[in-house]
Design an enzyme around this catalytic site. Structure first.
Site, PDB file in Angstrom:
ATOM      1  N   HIS A  61       1.743   4.488  -2.791  1.00 33.63           N
ATOM      2  CA  HIS A  61       1.802   5.947  -2.587  1.00 33.63           C
ATOM      3  C   HIS A  61       3.147   6.491  -3.074  1.00 33.63           C
ATOM      4  O   HIS A  61       3.215   7.528  -3.735  1.00 33.63           O
ATOM      5  CB  HIS A  61       1.662   6.285  -1.097  1.00 33.63           C
ATOM      6  CG  HIS A  61       0.261   6.212  -0.566  1.00 33.63           C
ATOM      7  ND1 HIS A  61      -0.769   6.936  -1.104  1.00 33.63           N
ATOM      8  CD2 HIS A  61      -0.269   5.524   0.476  1.00 33.63           C
ATOM      9  CE1 HIS A  61      -1.895   6.692  -0.407  1.00 33.63           C
ATOM     10  NE2 HIS A  61      -1.611   5.828   0.551  1.00 33.63           N
ATOM     11  N   GLU A  81      -4.856   7.658  -2.836  1.00 35.33           N
ATOM     12  CA  GLU A  81      -5.340   6.392  -2.286  1.00 35.33           C
ATOM     13  C   GLU A  81      -5.683   5.404  -3.410  1.00 35.33           C
ATOM     14  O   GLU A  81      -5.612   4.188  -3.208  1.00 35.33           O
ATOM     15  CB  GLU A  81      -6.545   6.663  -1.374  1.00 35.33           C
ATOM     16  CG  GLU A  81      -6.844   5.574  -0.361  1.00 35.33           C
ATOM     17  CD  GLU A  81      -5.754   5.333   0.693  1.00 35.33           C
ATOM     18  OE1 GLU A  81      -4.764   6.095   0.755  1.00 35.33           O
ATOM     19  OE2 GLU A  81      -5.893   4.343   1.438  1.00 35.33           O
ATOM     20  N   HIS A 139       0.839  -1.201   0.000  1.00 38.21           N
ATOM     21  CA  HIS A 139       0.000   0.000   0.000  1.00 38.21           C
ATOM     22  C   HIS A 139       0.884   1.266   0.000  1.00 38.21           C
ATOM     23  O   HIS A 139       0.742   2.140  -0.851  1.00 38.21           O
ATOM     24  CB  HIS A 139      -0.899  -0.038   1.240  1.00 38.21           C
ATOM     25  CG  HIS A 139      -1.800   1.135   1.409  1.00 38.21           C
ATOM     26  ND1 HIS A 139      -3.149   1.076   1.161  1.00 38.21           N
ATOM     27  CD2 HIS A 139      -1.559   2.414   1.816  1.00 38.21           C
ATOM     28  CE1 HIS A 139      -3.697   2.268   1.388  1.00 38.21           C
ATOM     29  NE2 HIS A 139      -2.749   3.096   1.802  1.00 38.21           N
ATOM     30  N   GLU A 140       1.816   1.322   0.939  1.00 40.30           N
ATOM     31  CA  GLU A 140       2.634   2.529   1.069  1.00 40.30           C
ATOM     32  C   GLU A 140       3.556   2.710  -0.138  1.00 40.30           C
ATOM     33  O   GLU A 140       3.822   3.834  -0.569  1.00 40.30           O
ATOM     34  CB  GLU A 140       3.447   2.500   2.373  1.00 40.30           C
ATOM     35  CG  GLU A 140       2.598   2.431   3.653  1.00 40.30           C
ATOM     36  CD  GLU A 140       1.519   3.502   3.755  1.00 40.30           C
ATOM     37  OE1 GLU A 140       1.647   4.564   3.114  1.00 40.30           O
ATOM     38  OE2 GLU A 140       0.510   3.274   4.463  1.00 40.30           O
TER      39      GLU A 140
HETATM   40 ZN    ZN Z   1      -3.003   5.219   1.995  1.00 41.78          ZN
END
Ligand code: ZN
Length: 495
Positions: free
Chosen positions: A263, A289, A259-260
């Site tokens: 980003h 997101e 997830h990170e």
């Molecule tokens: Zn996030």
């Protein structure tokens, strides 16, 4: 609309110097905030708070300077898109009186302290006066934008520029209508088993690094550290810091890492021509997101991805995964069940937690819901959306930090990210017919390049609605997400 034509040489050197300074102040703030969560000893907190406040004040003063406004007027001919995007920041910052910003910041720290006490006591009443004050102040903030159609619009605009409450309400209405019945169908099925056995942290970190290097994590420009609450910070395009928190008993840290890194890939993929213009970062929280969720859920929880990675996982975790085949693994990482806690929610129920908060925020800002009635309203919606009873304030209305700090308008961006991720996923497969086969072979480069072209390289140059339009050929649309969830969980749960 395209960023291909951006040429900083066409800008007045006095403007590029000012934009460079703003970029550097932003950079400094990011490094200080990252250090605070990753490196700083606990006692450094008060001094760090002062340093961050000073940097933020200097940034604000430079952003509202009339000289900057005059230089932007000139730049409107040479580089209209650059001038337009920075003009927007300049105008918004000028509309809000410094005294109100200071009050909001103070009420935010007081609110955070009251929230911690209320959590300690498991009693919303301890927090209620501070929340009431925060709501009062965000309503005053909204009044600085009298042209807004709805008082919620200026709040949302801080995190999702160009999107209105009316649009979010319509989007969430359709999501709710699709998700609530799907969720109750799944809840009727027998509960699924998670893994039994351990995933030693050291081995998770090793394979986690292998996975994210295949996504585009480059040790020359990236760092991975531990943090209590995983996050990504990007002081600059070639200085990307991601964090995770691994746990011996589950794989949640591995998914948090993907997830990170999603980003981080966004910030790393911005067109170098936008560096030091203040436009070299993500354009909104919702678009940000969409990048993290796409890698975490649509790639990271798919059978294609694990076709390549499961044998490597078995080598690392032979005791736990020896007898787990691909189907069993996919079932175990895609368990759906109603939960009280948003951050523990699965791919299906997550957006319902967000919609619940959005509807309550809207009513608080409109004044149709009194803060004193919030716990009851929360419990009623949890029952309605997820069919669960809320036993206490801690697992209900006191679970999130956002409202304690006066942050309203933020929650919708989480669900906007999920919606957009599914739209991008569909568009990427249409553009790259061999994508699924590539992912099954562990090749993620084509997807990364596609995302860079459609989303990353534009930085903050286009508005989120413009960016979304050119990436997926239309506005935000919940249909691809609902179809993805119905197909995937229909098969997994035999609906
Ligand atoms: Zn996030």
């Amino acid at each position: 609309m395209s960023s291909r034509s951006v040429d900083r040489a066409r800008l007045d050197p006095r403007l590029t110097e000012r934009l460079g300074e703003l970029t550097d102040l932003g950079h400094t703030g990011h490094v200080l905030a990252w250090d605070q969560q990753v490196m700083m000893p606990a006692a450094g907190g008060p001094a760090r708070g002062e340093a961050l406040a000073t940097i933020s004040r200097l940034h604000h003063d430079r952003l509202v300077a009339p000289e900057l406004g005059a230089l932007l007027d000139e730049a409107a001919v040479a580089e209209p898109l650059v001038a337009r995007a920075i003009r927007r920041d300049h105008d918004v910052a000028r509309r809000v009186p410094g005294e109100l910003t200071a009050q909001m910041s103070r009420a935010g720290s007081d609110g955070y302290a009251a929230w911690l006490q209320a959590r300690e006591a498991n009693d919303f009443a301890v927090f209620e006066p501070a929340l009431r004050r925060n709501i009062e102040l965000v309503r005053r903030y909204s009044e600085c934008f009298p042209e807004a159609e709805h008082p919620y619009d200026p709040l949302l605009d801080r995190y999702e520029p160009g999107t209105t409450a009316a649009q979010v309400t319509a989007l969430f209405q359709r999501l709710r209508e699709g998700l609530v019945p799907l969720m109750s169908q799944i809840a009727m099925q027998p509960a699924r088993q998670a893994f039994t056995g351990d995933f030693p942290v050291a081995a998770q970190r090793e394979i986690g690094l292998e996975i994210v290097q295949s996504m585009g994590f480059d040790p020359e420009a990236w760092r991975l550290d531990d943090a209590v609450h995983p996050f990504a910070a990007s002081p600059a395009r070639c200085d990307i810091r991601v964090t995770s928190r691994f746990d011996d008993h589950s794989l949640t840290g591995l998914f948090a890492l993907m997830h990170e890194v999603g980003h981080g890939l966004y910030e790393h993929g911005v067109d170098p021509a936008l560096e030091r213009t203040t436009l070299d970062s993500g354009v909104s929280l919702g678009v940000h997101e969409s990048q993290s969720r796409l890698w975490e859920n649509l790639v990271g929880r798919s059978p294609e991805f694990w076709t390549h990675w499961l044998p490597r996982m078995r080598d690392r975790f032979p005791l736990t995964l020896r007898d787990v085949d691909l189907d069993g693994f996919i079932r175990a990482i895609n368990i759906v069940r109603p939960t009280l806690i948003r951050v523990e929610a699965d791919e299906v129920s997550y957006a319902l937690h967000v919609i619940l908060r959005y509807e309550l925020e809207l009513a608080l800002v409109e004044g149709t819901l009194d803060t004193a009635d919030l716990p009851a309203a929360w419990a009623a919606k949890m029952k309605q959306f997820l069919g669960v009873d809320v036993p206490d304030d801690l697992s209900g209305v006191l679970q999130d930090i956002h409202w304690s700090e006066g942050v309203l308008g933020y929650f919708p961006t989480y669900a906007i990210g999920n919606v957009l991720a599914a739209q991008l996923w569909r568009a990427a497969h249409a553009d790259i017919p061999e994508l699924a086969a590539e992912i099954s072979r562990g090749e993620l480069g084509a997807l990364r390049v596609w995302l860079r072209e459609k989303i990353h390289r534009h930085g903050r140059l286009l508005s989120p609605p413009e960016l979304i339009e050119q990436a997926v050929g239309g506005p935000l649309d919940p249909a691809p997400m609902l179809e993805h969830l119905r197909t995937k969980y229909g098969a997994l749960y035999g609906l």
